[in-house]
Motif scaffolding. Structure first.
Motif, PDB file in Angstrom:
ATOM      1  N   UNK A  48      -4.291  -2.172   0.661  1.00 29.67           N
ATOM      2  CA  UNK A  48      -5.057  -0.913   1.352  1.00 29.67           C
ATOM      3  C   UNK A  48      -5.394   0.057   0.162  1.00 29.67           C
ATOM      4  N   UNK A  49      -6.563   0.234  -0.142  1.00 24.66           N
ATOM      5  CA  UNK A  49      -6.901   1.695  -0.584  1.00 24.66           C
ATOM      6  C   UNK A  49      -8.109   2.380   0.056  1.00 24.66           C
ATOM      7  N   UNK A  50      -7.753   3.125   0.749  1.00 22.87           N
ATOM      8  CA  UNK A  50      -8.841   4.022   1.461  1.00 22.87           C
ATOM      9  C   UNK A  50     -10.036   4.476   0.603  1.00 22.87           C
ATOM     10  N   UNK A  51      -9.755   5.065  -0.419  1.00 23.24           N
ATOM     11  CA  UNK A  51     -10.891   5.548  -1.174  1.00 23.24           C
ATOM     12  C   UNK A  51     -10.966   4.493  -2.435  1.00 23.24           C
ATOM     13  N   UNK A  52     -10.375   3.735  -2.571  1.00 24.33           N
ATOM     14  CA  UNK A  52     -10.544   2.342  -3.554  1.00 24.33           C
ATOM     15  C   UNK A  52     -10.387   2.942  -5.092  1.00 24.33           C
ATOM     16  N   UNK A  53      -9.444   3.985  -5.178  1.00 21.44           N
ATOM     17  CA  UNK A  53      -9.217   4.289  -6.653  1.00 21.44           C
ATOM     18  C   UNK A  53      -7.756   4.815  -6.615  1.00 21.44           C
ATOM     19  N   UNK A  54      -6.527   4.412  -6.187  1.00 20.82           N
ATOM     20  CA  UNK A  54      -5.378   5.024  -6.181  1.00 20.82           C
ATOM     21  C   UNK A  54      -4.872   4.951  -7.556  1.00 20.82           C
ATOM     22  N   UNK A  55      -4.514   5.772  -8.385  1.00 18.20           N
ATOM     23  CA  UNK A  55      -4.308   5.705  -9.576  1.00 18.20           C
ATOM     24  C   UNK A  55      -3.306   4.448 -10.252  1.00 18.20           C
ATOM     25  N   UNK A  56      -2.094   4.768  -9.730  1.00 21.24           N
ATOM     26  CA  UNK A  56      -1.014   3.449 -10.169  1.00 21.24           C
ATOM     27  C   UNK A  56      -1.226   2.079  -9.562  1.00 21.24           C
ATOM     28  N   UNK A  57      -2.332   1.928  -8.686  1.00 25.46           N
ATOM     29  CA  UNK A  57      -2.771   0.687  -8.280  1.00 25.46           C
ATOM     30  C   UNK A  57      -3.263  -0.228  -9.329  1.00 25.46           C
ATOM     31  N   UNK A  58      -4.020   0.301 -10.400  1.00 25.52           N
ATOM     32  CA  UNK A  58      -4.697  -0.669 -11.234  1.00 25.52           C
ATOM     33  C   UNK A  58      -3.705  -1.355 -11.942  1.00 25.52           C
ATOM     34  N   UNK A  96       0.930  -1.202  -0.043  1.00 31.74           N
ATOM     35  CA  UNK A  96      -0.106   0.041   0.169  1.00 31.74           C
ATOM     36  C   UNK A  96       0.898   1.149  -0.067  1.00 31.74           C
ATOM     37  N   UNK A  97       0.612   2.505  -0.201  1.00 32.73           N
ATOM     38  CA  UNK A  97       1.059   3.464  -0.331  1.00 32.73           C
ATOM     39  C   UNK A  97       1.140   4.595   0.941  1.00 32.73           C
ATOM     40  N   UNK A  98       1.800   5.461   0.933  1.00 34.43           N
ATOM     41  CA  UNK A  98       1.687   6.462   1.905  1.00 34.43           C
ATOM     42  C   UNK A  98       1.581   5.550   3.265  1.00 34.43           C
ATOM     43  N   UNK A  99       0.796   6.722   4.306  1.00 34.44           N
ATOM     44  CA  UNK A  99       0.302   6.209   5.763  1.00 34.44           C
ATOM     45  C   UNK A  99      -0.238   4.753   5.750  1.00 34.44           C
ATOM     46  N   UNK A 100      -0.937   4.389   4.592  1.00 34.03           N
ATOM     47  CA  UNK A 100      -1.601   3.276   4.494  1.00 34.03           C
ATOM     48  C   UNK A 100      -0.659   2.138   4.546  1.00 34.03           C
ATOM     49  N   UNK A 101       0.490   2.446   3.882  1.00 36.59           N
ATOM     50  CA  UNK A 101       1.412   1.483   3.653  1.00 36.59           C
ATOM     51  C   UNK A 101       2.272   1.370   4.942  1.00 36.59           C
ATOM     52  N   UNK A 102       2.636   2.414   5.699  1.00 39.48           N
ATOM     53  CA  UNK A 102       2.887   2.191   6.738  1.00 39.48           C
ATOM     54  C   UNK A 102       2.399   1.372   7.674  1.00 39.48           C
ATOM     55  N   UNK A 103       0.992   1.145   7.585  1.00 39.86           N
ATOM     56  CA  UNK A 103       0.221   0.342   8.495  1.00 39.86           C
ATOM     57  C   UNK A 103       0.332  -0.949   7.992  1.00 39.86           C
ATOM     58  N   UNK A 104       0.477  -1.148   6.806  1.00 40.31           N
ATOM     59  CA  UNK A 104       0.422  -2.464   6.097  1.00 40.31           C
ATOM     60  C   UNK A 104       1.792  -3.139   6.405  1.00 40.31           C
ATOM     61  N   UNK A 105       2.849  -2.181   6.563  1.00 41.42           N
ATOM     62  CA  UNK A 105       4.119  -2.688   6.741  1.00 41.42           C
ATOM     63  C   UNK A 105       4.461  -3.251   8.085  1.00 41.42           C
TER      64      UNK A 105
END
Length: 191
Positions: free
Chosen positions: A89-99, A47-56
């Motif tokens: 994790x995608x908090x809002x469900x549409x992080x651009x690069x994740x697709x 996951x990216x950003x702070x969500x990534x920190x949580x999943x780390x």
């Protein structure tokens, strides 16, 4: 005195927010996520950003649980194979690069577990085999069926994700017949 009063107000409200979010979790989604984690031979996490920190933190605890775990962009990450589990994790469900990443996981035959604050997000609907709807306020999600927050920019969701993942580990320890000593025995010993 004013600082202490405000501190008590803020921390009390934040604790109450999280109590409410915990109370709204769908137990069927939780059970399905736990089963997928328990059955997976290899788990990939990103996951990216702070969500990534949580999943780390979650990835580390999954390794302590005895799972073979890879953080997707670490140099030691191997290829995803059919049946492997990809947790994101995608908090809002549409992080651009994740697709792009999610398409690659599907092409490789991986199963996707998505934590989200927006189950109606395009990526959640298109790619997730399993989802866990965390009813916390996620950055940019704009939902009115989640717990409102006094906090900024998705803090509530990111904090709750970290705590929820710790609770999942605690539940898996019990379900798998392990002890905290079993986890500690797998803790890094070169520090």
């Amino acid at each position: 005195m004013e600082l202490e009063k405000r501190y008590r107000e803020i921390t009390g409200e934040i604790a109450e927010e999280h109590r409410k979010v915990f109370g709204l979790l769908d137990m069927e989604e939780l059970a399905a996520a736990m089963e997928a984690i328990e059955k997976a031979e290899t788990i990939f996490v990103f996951a990216a950003g702070r969500e990534g920190i949580s999943l780390r933190g979650f990835a580390m605890r999954l390794a302590h649980l005895g799972k073979k775990v890879h953080w997707v962009f670490d140099d030691t990450c191997v290829g995803i194979r059919p049946g492997d589990l990809y947790i994101t994790s995608e908090g809002f469900g549409e992080v651009g690069s994740f697709a792009y990443y999610l398409k690659k996981v599907k092409q490789a035959g991986g199963k996707i577990l998505t934590f989200t604050g927006n189950p109606d997000g395009r990526h959640v609907k298109e790619f997730a085999d399993l989802k866990v709807f965390v009813r916390a306020t996620a950055y940019l999600a704009g939902r009115d069926d989640v717990v409102p927050t006094i906090q900024m920019m998705g803090n509530q969701y990111e904090q709750h994700l970290y705590m929820l993942c710790d609770v999942i580990i605690m539940l898996l320890v019990e379900k798998m017949g392990l002890t905290y000593d079993d986890l500690e025995a797998r803790h890094r010993n070169v520090e």
